[in-house]
Scaffold this motif. Structure first.
Motif, PDB file in Angstrom:
ATOM      1  N   GLU A 119       0.841  -1.198   0.000  1.00 55.34           N
ATOM      2  CA  GLU A 119       0.000   0.000   0.000  1.00 55.34           C
ATOM      3  C   GLU A 119       0.874   1.244   0.000  1.00 55.34           C
ATOM      4  N   VAL A 120       0.530   2.207  -0.834  1.00 58.33           N
ATOM      5  CA  VAL A 120       1.311   3.438  -0.941  1.00 58.33           C
ATOM      6  C   VAL A 120       1.158   4.259   0.333  1.00 58.33           C
ATOM      7  N   VAL A 121       2.284   4.565   0.941  1.00 54.29           N
ATOM      8  CA  VAL A 121       2.307   5.388   2.152  1.00 54.29           C
ATOM      9  C   VAL A 121       2.699   6.821   1.804  1.00 54.29           C
ATOM     10  N   GLU A 122       3.674   6.958   0.932  1.00 49.23           N
ATOM     11  CA  GLU A 122       4.186   8.276   0.540  1.00 49.23           C
ATOM     12  C   GLU A 122       4.905   8.120  -0.788  1.00 49.23           C
ATOM     13  N   TYR A 123       4.918   9.187  -1.585  1.00 41.82           N
ATOM     14  CA  TYR A 123       5.633   9.096  -2.856  1.00 41.82           C
ATOM     15  C   TYR A 123       5.910  10.490  -3.396  1.00 41.82           C
ATOM     16  N   ASP A 124       6.880  10.564  -4.292  1.00 33.74           N
ATOM     17  CA  ASP A 124       7.151  11.770  -5.070  1.00 33.74           C
ATOM     18  C   ASP A 124       7.684  11.314  -6.428  1.00 33.74           C
ATOM     19  N   LEU A 125       6.837  11.387  -7.440  1.00 36.71           N
ATOM     20  CA  LEU A 125       7.237  11.013  -8.795  1.00 36.71           C
ATOM     21  C   LEU A 125       7.377  12.246  -9.695  1.00 36.71           C
ATOM     22  N   TYR A 126       7.380  13.405  -9.067  1.00 38.01           N
ATOM     23  CA  TYR A 126       7.475  14.666  -9.803  1.00 38.01           C
ATOM     24  C   TYR A 126       8.884  15.242  -9.718  1.00 38.01           C
ATOM     25  N   GLY A 127       9.473  15.214  -8.520  1.00 34.53           N
ATOM     26  CA  GLY A 127      10.868  15.582  -8.351  1.00 34.53           C
ATOM     27  C   GLY A 127      11.186  17.017  -8.706  1.00 34.53           C
ATOM     28  N   ILE A 128      10.326  17.953  -8.275  1.00 36.12           N
ATOM     29  CA  ILE A 128      10.583  19.358  -8.576  1.00 36.12           C
ATOM     30  C   ILE A 128      11.876  19.807  -7.902  1.00 36.12           C
ATOM     31  N   ASP A 129      12.610  20.705  -8.563  1.00 34.11           N
ATOM     32  CA  ASP A 129      13.908  21.206  -8.070  1.00 34.11           C
ATOM     33  C   ASP A 129      14.930  20.086  -7.945  1.00 34.11           C
ATOM     34  N   GLY A 130      14.803  19.046  -8.776  1.00 32.66           N
ATOM     35  CA  GLY A 130      15.794  17.989  -8.819  1.00 32.66           C
ATOM     36  C   GLY A 130      15.725  16.997  -7.675  1.00 32.66           C
ATOM     37  N   LYS A 131      14.645  17.001  -6.916  1.00 30.21           N
ATOM     38  CA  LYS A 131      14.520  16.063  -5.794  1.00 30.21           C
ATOM     39  C   LYS A 131      14.452  14.626  -6.290  1.00 30.21           C
ATOM     40  N   GLU A 132      14.856  13.708  -5.417  1.00 31.27           N
ATOM     41  CA  GLU A 132      14.879  12.291  -5.748  1.00 31.27           C
ATOM     42  C   GLU A 132      13.458  11.740  -5.858  1.00 31.27           C
ATOM     43  N   LEU A 133      13.240  10.850  -6.866  1.00 35.31           N
ATOM     44  CA  LEU A 133      11.943  10.210  -7.023  1.00 35.31           C
ATOM     45  C   LEU A 133      11.894   8.970  -6.128  1.00 35.31           C
ATOM     46  N   PHE A 134      10.746   8.789  -5.428  1.00 40.03           N
ATOM     47  CA  PHE A 134      10.660   7.648  -4.519  1.00 40.03           C
ATOM     48  C   PHE A 134       9.210   7.226  -4.317  1.00 40.03           C
ATOM     49  N   ILE A 135       9.060   6.007  -3.825  1.00 37.48           N
ATOM     50  CA  ILE A 135       7.777   5.482  -3.354  1.00 37.48           C
ATOM     51  C   ILE A 135       8.028   4.743  -2.045  1.00 37.48           C
ATOM     52  N   THR A 136       7.209   5.011  -1.020  1.00 35.27           N
ATOM     53  CA  THR A 136       7.253   4.261   0.236  1.00 35.27           C
ATOM     54  C   THR A 136       6.020   3.375   0.304  1.00 35.27           C
ATOM     55  N   LEU A 137       6.264   2.050   0.461  1.00 37.82           N
ATOM     56  CA  LEU A 137       5.172   1.087   0.515  1.00 37.82           C
ATOM     57  C   LEU A 137       5.089   0.429   1.886  1.00 37.82           C
ATOM     58  N   ASN A 138       3.870   0.166   2.314  1.00 39.53           N
ATOM     59  CA  ASN A 138       3.647  -0.705   3.469  1.00 39.53           C
ATOM     60  C   ASN A 138       3.462  -2.104   2.909  1.00 39.53           C
ATOM     61  N   THR A 139       4.459  -2.960   3.074  1.00 44.73           N
ATOM     62  CA  THR A 139       4.459  -4.298   2.483  1.00 44.73           C
ATOM     63  C   THR A 139       3.744  -5.318   3.355  1.00 44.73           C
ATOM     64  N   GLY A 140       3.158  -4.866   4.476  1.00 41.39           N
ATOM     65  CA  GLY A 140       2.497  -5.777   5.387  1.00 41.39           C
ATOM     66  C   GLY A 140       3.350  -6.130   6.578  1.00 41.39           C
ATOM     67  N   ILE A 141       4.652  -5.859   6.432  1.00 40.75           N
ATOM     68  CA  ILE A 141       5.581  -6.101   7.537  1.00 40.75           C
ATOM     69  C   ILE A 141       6.082  -4.777   8.096  1.00 40.75           C
ATOM     70  N   ASN A 142       6.508  -3.899   7.164  1.00 41.82           N
ATOM     71  CA  ASN A 142       6.973  -2.574   7.552  1.00 41.82           C
ATOM     72  C   ASN A 142       6.881  -1.648   6.337  1.00 41.82           C
ATOM     73  N   ASN A 143       7.181  -0.375   6.582  1.00 46.40           N
ATOM     74  CA  ASN A 143       7.245   0.594   5.488  1.00 46.40           C
ATOM     75  C   ASN A 143       8.632   0.521   4.851  1.00 46.40           C
ATOM     76  N   GLN A 144       8.653   0.420   3.499  1.00 49.16           N
ATOM     77  CA  GLN A 144       9.931   0.349   2.794  1.00 49.16           C
ATOM     78  C   GLN A 144      10.022   1.498   1.779  1.00 49.16           C
ATOM     79  N   TYR A 145      11.203   2.092   1.713  1.00 53.22           N
ATOM     80  CA  TYR A 145      11.470   3.247   0.846  1.00 53.22           C
ATOM     81  C   TYR A 145      12.180   2.738  -0.416  1.00 53.22           C
ATOM     82  N   PHE A 146      11.648   3.127  -1.612  1.00 51.33           N
ATOM     83  CA  PHE A 146      12.244   2.677  -2.864  1.00 51.33           C
ATOM     84  C   PHE A 146      12.518   3.884  -3.769  1.00 51.33           C
ATOM     85  N   LYS A 147      13.738   3.944  -4.292  1.00 52.33           N
ATOM     86  CA  LYS A 147      14.069   4.973  -5.273  1.00 52.33           C
ATOM     87  C   LYS A 147      13.497   4.570  -6.634  1.00 52.33           C
ATOM     88  N   VAL A 148      13.053   5.577  -7.398  1.00 49.78           N
ATOM     89  CA  VAL A 148      12.384   5.325  -8.680  1.00 49.78           C
ATOM     90  C   VAL A 148      13.190   5.944  -9.819  1.00 49.78           C
TER      91      VAL A 148
END
Length: 556
Positions: A119-148
């Protein structure tokens, strides 16, 4: 090259020509947008020719090139033009696939397997001002941060994909200048196409040699046909009262237009040299009364019977203002009396009609006639009074002047020889382009400018149905005529797209001007709402114009 086609072959060739003409114009227009958008680094999701259902598509690099079923337009889908730049929201259940440590696919199809789901917890796929693209998922065990990855894809049902849109690949992230070029390039390329086509035509045909007095061509169906011949050298021209010597085509035109035709002469005597032998011919002048669409040139088999005094009609293209009555004037009929402005005039020659239109009728007028109607089967005439004749509409001087059309056209059907001149050919091409370019604005003036008499309206516009009808007409005239029509259509589309109307390129340029002046970007939400409203209005206008085209098609 002249194509002698009728029936089904003509329809098939016309359809193919129509699709090719529209297709070339659309490809050039959208190609301009695409080239400058890609040059600026904008992600282009789709390059589409036509509208409606996709009948063919192919992925090349980042862009899907599509051919759609309805050949009436096209588009380039640029990243950032849509209101929302991503298709996610917090709480969505998605899957992720990877290339190395970076997310390469965001799986939105719930039935498709993925390496990681949650389940999506947080994300940024726009990356304004050069910010890193990422998605944080709740995998059922914990929240995991993934670079995109910046070129990761959304994956939908049936393996449909769409590349994500980081800010630096969006249209809105580019400078005003780059956005201007991407928007302006489409209409501009239509202008370039028209100029190129007119250059081809000009270099293929050459330019008139006005210094020569030798006849180049005789037009079929005109008075000079079967009388004069190509390569005849014109020596003099006379109206029976005055004779004018001719040493060049300019002198010949001057004698006709500024001297003989001002006397309303309907017959000419032309002296020529043919094979070094002087010869003299009497020729009827073809007279077109443009405001009501009648001509004097008729078939030689039909003669005015004894006892009838009037004017025989040749070609007729009358625009009836009121056709509730039975009478409809046609070729071969004999006009005997003309009613206009509360008065009447007996007609015994074409000079009578010419005098009325030259000196008395200048505004829209209800015109009717007494006439003898010719029955082709019975080979006899029946008298029809004005009370049984449909009312004919007369175009105003304003309409004709704006369209650069002579009110009274006189022709015999001869043209000068042509010769090749590099610079004259270039000048002729740009002159043709300028005439087409200004024609659009003159027509728009007739459509929208305040006027006491409105003779040109929305009902006179043509959709793709009307354009197809025009293509059928040009098919028989040969390749150069088709190229000329394509050039005119290309200019038309270019100019129309530059009009400051939201949903068109010109409307979007207005928003850019607003940003340039105020130093503030307009609200994308407001801009999209305005564009959508006007897009709907344009679709309604398109449907209305198409309906009128279909009605005209069935009437014809």
């Amino acid at each position: 090259m002249i194509l002698a086609l009728t029936g089904a072959p003509l329809i098939i060739v016309s359809i193919i020509a129509f699709i090719l003409i529209i297709g070339i114009i659309i490809v050039v227009h959208e190609g301009g947008h695409f080239f400058f958008a890609r040059r600026a680094g904008v992600l282009c999701h789709e390059f589409s020719i036509g509208m409606g259902p996709v009948i063919f598509k192919k992925q090349f690099g980042e862009t899907t090139f599509c051919l759609r079923a309805i050949p009436i337009g096209g588009f380039v889908s640029m990243a950032g033009e849509e209101l929302s730049t991503d298709l996610l929201k917090v709480g969505d259940n998605i899957g992720l696939n990877f290339e190395g440590d970076l997310v390469s696919e965001i799986i939105l199809d719930k039935n498709r397997e993925a390496l990681v789901s949650g389940e999506v917890v947080e994300y940024d796929l726009y990356g304004i001002d050069g910010k890193e693209l990422f998605i944080t998922l709740n995998t059922g065990i914990n929240n995991q941060y993934f670079k995109v990855k910046k070129d990761a894809f959304y994956v939908f049902e049936k393996d449909k994909k769409l590349q994500i849109t980081p800010y630096d690949r969006c249209f809105e992230s580019k400078s005003i200048w780059n956005r201007f070029l991407a928007l302006f390039a489409g209409p501009f390329m239509n202008m370039v196409l028209a100029i190129v086509l007119y250059l081809i035509i000009s270099f293929a045909t050459g330019v008139p040699n006005y210094k020569s007095n030798v006849i180049g061509e005789i037009s079929s169906g005109y008075p000079a046909d079967s009388v004069l011949m190509a390569n005849d050298q014109i020596i003099s021209v006379s109206d029976g009262k005055s004779t004018y010597s001719v040493n060049s085509w300019n002198e010949f035109s001057d004698a006709l237009d500024n001297k003989i035709y001002t006397t309303s002469a309907t017959k000419l005597t032309i002296k020529v040299l043919r094979n070094n032998e002087p010869m003299e011919f009497e020729i009827d002048t073809l007279i077109n009364i443009v405001p009501i669409g009648i001509s004097n040139f008729s078939t030689p088999e039909i003669k005015i019977p004894d006892g009838i005094n009037g004017v025989m009609l040749g070609k007729v293209a009358i625009r009836y203002k009121d056709s509730k009555n039975e009478g409809n004037i046609k070729s071969g009929d004999i006009l005997t009396k003309m009613y206009y402005n509360g008065t009447s005039k007996d007609l015994s020659s074409w000079n009578d009609i010419i005098d009325v239109f030259k000196n008395e009728i200048h505004t829209a007028t209800d015109i009717t006639f007494d006439y003898y109607s010719y029955n082709e089967e019975a080979k006899e005439y029946t008298f029809v009074s004005k009370d049984d004749c449909a009312v004919i509409e007369n175009y105003t001087d304003e309409v004709l002047e704006n369209q650069r059309i002579e009110k009274i056209q006189r022709k015999i059907g001869v043209s000068p020889t042509t010769h090749f001149s590099f610079f004259e050919c270039i000048g002729a091409a740009f002159k043709n382009f300028w005439n087409d370019f200004t024609l659009i604005f003159r027509t728009l003036k007739l459509l929208i400018a305040p006027s006491d008499v409105r003779q040109i309206g929305v009902s006179d516009l043509s959709s793709f149905v009307g354009i197809f009808g025009m293509v059928k007409t040009y098919i028989g005239a040969g390749l150069l005529a088709i190229l000329s029509f394509t050039a005119l259509l290309s200019v038309n589309i270019g100019v129309m797209n530059l009009l400051p109307i939201p949903a068109l390129d010109g409307g979007r340029l207005v928003f850019l001007l607003y940003e340039l002046v105020t130093r503030k970007k307009p609200s994308r939400k407001v801009e999209n709402i305005i564009n959508n409203i006007f897009f709907i209005l344009l679709i309604i206008l398109f449907i209305f114009v198409t309906y009128n085209d279909i009605i005209r098609l069935f009437k014809n």
